[in-house]
Write a protein that holds these residues in place. Sequence first.
Motif, PDB file in Angstrom:
ATOM      1  N   LYS A 198       0.818  -1.220   0.000  1.00 18.77           N
ATOM      2  CA  LYS A 198       0.000   0.000   0.000  1.00 18.77           C
ATOM      3  C   LYS A 198       0.852   1.271   0.000  1.00 18.77           C
ATOM      4  CE  LYS A 198      -3.859  -2.131   2.526  1.00 18.77           C
ATOM      5  NZ  LYS A 198      -4.583  -2.170   3.812  1.00 18.77           N
ATOM      6  N   LEU A 199       2.147   1.134   0.263  1.00 16.98           N
ATOM      7  CA  LEU A 199       3.007   2.312   0.357  1.00 16.98           C
ATOM      8  C   LEU A 199       3.250   2.929  -1.015  1.00 16.98           C
ATOM      9  CD1 LEU A 199       5.746   1.002   2.849  1.00 16.98           C
ATOM     10  CD2 LEU A 199       3.780   2.467   3.370  1.00 16.98           C
ATOM     11  N   GLN A 200       3.253   4.274  -1.052  1.00 16.50           N
ATOM     12  CA  GLN A 200       3.585   5.004  -2.265  1.00 16.50           C
ATOM     13  C   GLN A 200       5.068   5.384  -2.232  1.00 16.50           C
ATOM     14  OE1 GLN A 200       1.214   5.397  -4.770  1.00 16.50           O
ATOM     15  NE2 GLN A 200       0.136   4.004  -3.384  1.00 16.50           N
ATOM     16  N   ARG A 201       5.570   5.886  -3.325  1.00 16.84           N
ATOM     17  CA  ARG A 201       6.985   6.217  -3.414  1.00 16.84           C
ATOM     18  C   ARG A 201       7.396   7.207  -2.307  1.00 16.84           C
ATOM     19  NH1 ARG A 201      11.484   6.444  -6.564  1.00 16.84           N
ATOM     20  NH2 ARG A 201      12.690   8.379  -6.448  1.00 16.84           N
ATOM     21  N   ALA A 202       8.490   6.874  -1.617  1.00 17.68           N
ATOM     22  CA  ALA A 202       9.098   7.701  -0.555  1.00 17.68           C
ATOM     23  C   ALA A 202       8.259   7.768   0.719  1.00 17.68           C
ATOM     24  CB  ALA A 202       9.409   9.105  -1.052  1.00 17.68           C
ATOM     25  N   ASP A 203       7.183   6.967   0.805  1.00 16.98           N
ATOM     26  CA  ASP A 203       6.419   6.908   2.053  1.00 16.98           C
ATOM     27  C   ASP A 203       7.292   6.359   3.179  1.00 16.98           C
ATOM     28  OD1 ASP A 203       4.131   8.001   1.072  1.00 16.98           O
ATOM     29  OD2 ASP A 203       2.941   6.163   1.059  1.00 16.98           O
ATOM     30  N   VAL A 204       6.882   6.625   4.419  1.00 17.27           N
ATOM     31  CA  VAL A 204       7.630   6.175   5.589  1.00 17.27           C
ATOM     32  C   VAL A 204       6.827   5.110   6.325  1.00 17.27           C
ATOM     33  CG1 VAL A 204       8.632   6.854   7.809  1.00 17.27           C
ATOM     34  CG2 VAL A 204       8.789   8.404   5.846  1.00 17.27           C
ATOM     35  N   LEU A 205       7.464   3.979   6.572  1.00 22.07           N
ATOM     36  CA  LEU A 205       6.872   2.920   7.396  1.00 22.07           C
ATOM     37  C   LEU A 205       7.596   2.916   8.729  1.00 22.07           C
ATOM     38  CD1 LEU A 205       5.106   0.420   7.932  1.00 22.07           C
ATOM     39  CD2 LEU A 205       6.876  -0.962   6.831  1.00 22.07           C
ATOM     40  N   PHE A 206       6.869   3.167   9.812  1.00 21.47           N
ATOM     41  CA  PHE A 206       7.454   3.189  11.155  1.00 21.47           C
ATOM     42  C   PHE A 206       7.046   1.922  11.890  1.00 21.47           C
ATOM     43  CE2 PHE A 206       7.001   4.405  15.720  1.00 21.47           C
ATOM     44  CZ  PHE A 206       8.349   4.576  15.996  1.00 21.47           C
ATOM     45  N   ILE A 207       8.033   1.136  12.314  1.00 21.61           N
ATOM     46  CA  ILE A 207       7.766  -0.084  13.082  1.00 21.61           C
ATOM     47  C   ILE A 207       8.336   0.089  14.479  1.00 21.61           C
ATOM     48  CG2 ILE A 207       8.053  -2.585  13.242  1.00 21.61           C
ATOM     49  CD1 ILE A 207       8.386  -2.737  10.268  1.00 21.61           C
ATOM     50  N   ASP A 208       7.464   0.249  15.448  1.00 19.68           N
ATOM     51  CA  ASP A 208       7.875   0.370  16.846  1.00 19.68           C
ATOM     52  C   ASP A 208       8.154  -1.027  17.402  1.00 19.68           C
ATOM     53  OD1 ASP A 208       8.514   1.637  19.164  1.00 19.68           O
ATOM     54  OD2 ASP A 208       6.450   2.046  19.793  1.00 19.68           O
ATOM     55  N   GLU A 209       9.021  -1.086  18.400  1.00 19.48           N
ATOM     56  CA  GLU A 209       9.396  -2.382  19.000  1.00 19.48           C
ATOM     57  C   GLU A 209       9.770  -3.395  17.919  1.00 19.48           C
ATOM     58  OE1 GLU A 209       7.078  -3.287  22.881  1.00 19.48           O
ATOM     59  OE2 GLU A 209       5.585  -2.540  21.480  1.00 19.48           O
ATOM     60  N   ILE A 210      10.607  -2.960  16.995  1.00 20.71           N
ATOM     61  CA  ILE A 210      10.941  -3.795  15.847  1.00 20.71           C
ATOM     62  C   ILE A 210      11.676  -5.068  16.261  1.00 20.71           C
ATOM     63  CG2 ILE A 210      13.149  -2.644  15.372  1.00 20.71           C
ATOM     64  CD1 ILE A 210      12.418  -2.863  12.358  1.00 20.71           C
ATOM     65  N   HIS A 211      12.308  -5.043  17.441  1.00 17.12           N
ATOM     66  CA  HIS A 211      13.015  -6.238  17.915  1.00 17.12           C
ATOM     67  C   HIS A 211      12.057  -7.370  18.281  1.00 17.12           C
ATOM     68  CE1 HIS A 211      11.999  -4.079  21.645  1.00 17.12           C
ATOM     69  NE2 HIS A 211      11.999  -5.261  22.227  1.00 17.12           N
ATOM     70  N   ARG A 212      10.765  -7.057  18.437  1.00 15.19           N
ATOM     71  CA  ARG A 212       9.781  -8.084  18.802  1.00 15.19           C
ATOM     72  C   ARG A 212       9.061  -8.654  17.582  1.00 15.19           C
ATOM     73  NH1 ARG A 212       5.995  -5.803  23.371  1.00 15.19           N
ATOM     74  NH2 ARG A 212       5.150  -7.916  23.151  1.00 15.19           N
ATOM     75  N   MET A 213       9.510  -8.315  16.411  1.00 13.61           N
ATOM     76  CA  MET A 213       8.918  -8.846  15.188  1.00 13.61           C
ATOM     77  C   MET A 213       9.371 -10.288  14.992  1.00 13.61           C
ATOM     78  SD  MET A 213       8.889  -6.869  11.539  1.00 13.61           S
ATOM     79  CE  MET A 213      10.677  -6.815  11.513  1.00 13.61           C
ATOM     80  N   PRO A 214       8.452 -11.216  14.676  1.00 14.60           N
ATOM     81  CA  PRO A 214       8.836 -12.621  14.465  1.00 14.60           C
ATOM     82  C   PRO A 214       9.874 -12.755  13.354  1.00 14.60           C
ATOM     83  CG  PRO A 214       6.450 -12.399  14.607  1.00 14.60           C
ATOM     84  CD  PRO A 214       7.000 -11.023  14.551  1.00 14.60           C
ATOM     85  N   VAL A 215      10.750 -13.743  13.479  1.00 13.26           N
ATOM     86  CA  VAL A 215      11.818 -13.947  12.501  1.00 13.26           C
ATOM     87  C   VAL A 215      11.249 -14.175  11.103  1.00 13.26           C
ATOM     88  CG1 VAL A 215      13.741 -15.439  11.832  1.00 13.26           C
ATOM     89  CG2 VAL A 215      13.388 -14.864  14.243  1.00 13.26           C
TER      90      VAL A 215
END
Length: 350
Positions: free
Chosen positions: A103-120
């Motif tokens: 869904k992201l458009q060109r140069a959009d920003v995706l912010f992932i908080d607590e990224i260390h808790r994302m499943p492998v």
Amino acid sequence: MAKQRIISGESAGPKEEAINLSLRPTSLDDYVGQPRLVEKLRIVLQAVRERNEPMEHLLLHGPPGLGKTTLAHIVANEMGTHLTVTAGPALTKGADLVGTLTKLQRADVLFIDEIHRMPVAVEEYLYSAMEDFKIDFQIDSGMHAKTITLPIKPFTLIGATTRAGLLSGPMRSRFGVSHNLDFYSETDLLRILHRSAGLLKLTADHADKSLEQSLELIASRSRGTPRIANRLLRRVRDFAQVRSDGSLTPDVVDQALKLEGVDKLGLDELDRKYMRVIGEVYQGGPVGLEAVAATLGEDAGTLEDMVEPYLLQIGFLARTRKGRQLTRAGGEHLGMRISTDDNGDRLLFE
């Protein structure tokens, strides 16, 4: 913990985030603190704007409440693009991430908080997305498994973590810019509080320095954390409205924060209990974290992440190879009687 601590840097939930959003700066010019990071971002943002490219992926790490989410909003605003916010624990399977990325458009920003808790398994989808801007998505399984390559538009990933050490090496290496956020000085916190007080339409008792002195008191008890500073300011505002005439004075601040259990150094009851256990039960230490946690009936991870960092910062606690140890300054803050052993090299807490 079941009860939200007022001096915790952790977010209290969506309601508090909505309030904080109204207090957040929207540009680097308005952002207070983290001067090295701000200067670094100014250079990077100007360069990519001139080249008409997305910004490099950015990793922000440090204790909660220091402005990682705010910086993500600012980067998106400075780039003139859309920000999508999610959290590592919310991305439970690859399809969750695929739907977000496509869904992201060109140069959009995706912010992932607590990224260390994302499943492998989910993290692996990000590798090709961050480097090659494509996703290799597997459908079905076993002999009939097929892999579909989905192209995505170039984007910027901003990852935030309070525990950078738990982030995998391959993930860390894919961030072009990485920065550790520092605790704020009282001067910077005072500037933040002045701005927030103006937005909240707070006034002083008289045309004197009552407001300035009140904000200085709040800044000194905010543990170097803007989120805590704004939270204390809102609590003091409520107290002033109900128990006073709505104006902020040093006396009102003292009464309000005393009611919340926050002392002059920004310590609350859990901080004091933690130090008392080490000082009284374990004679000042050294003692293992698990033993302290069991005595308190608290989770060891909670104590390590939410209690110890500030006590270490102000010199009330020492981490040794044998365990945690209360310092003389920590014992004196609690009013403990302190002496040394016969060799004169060990503090005894009474």
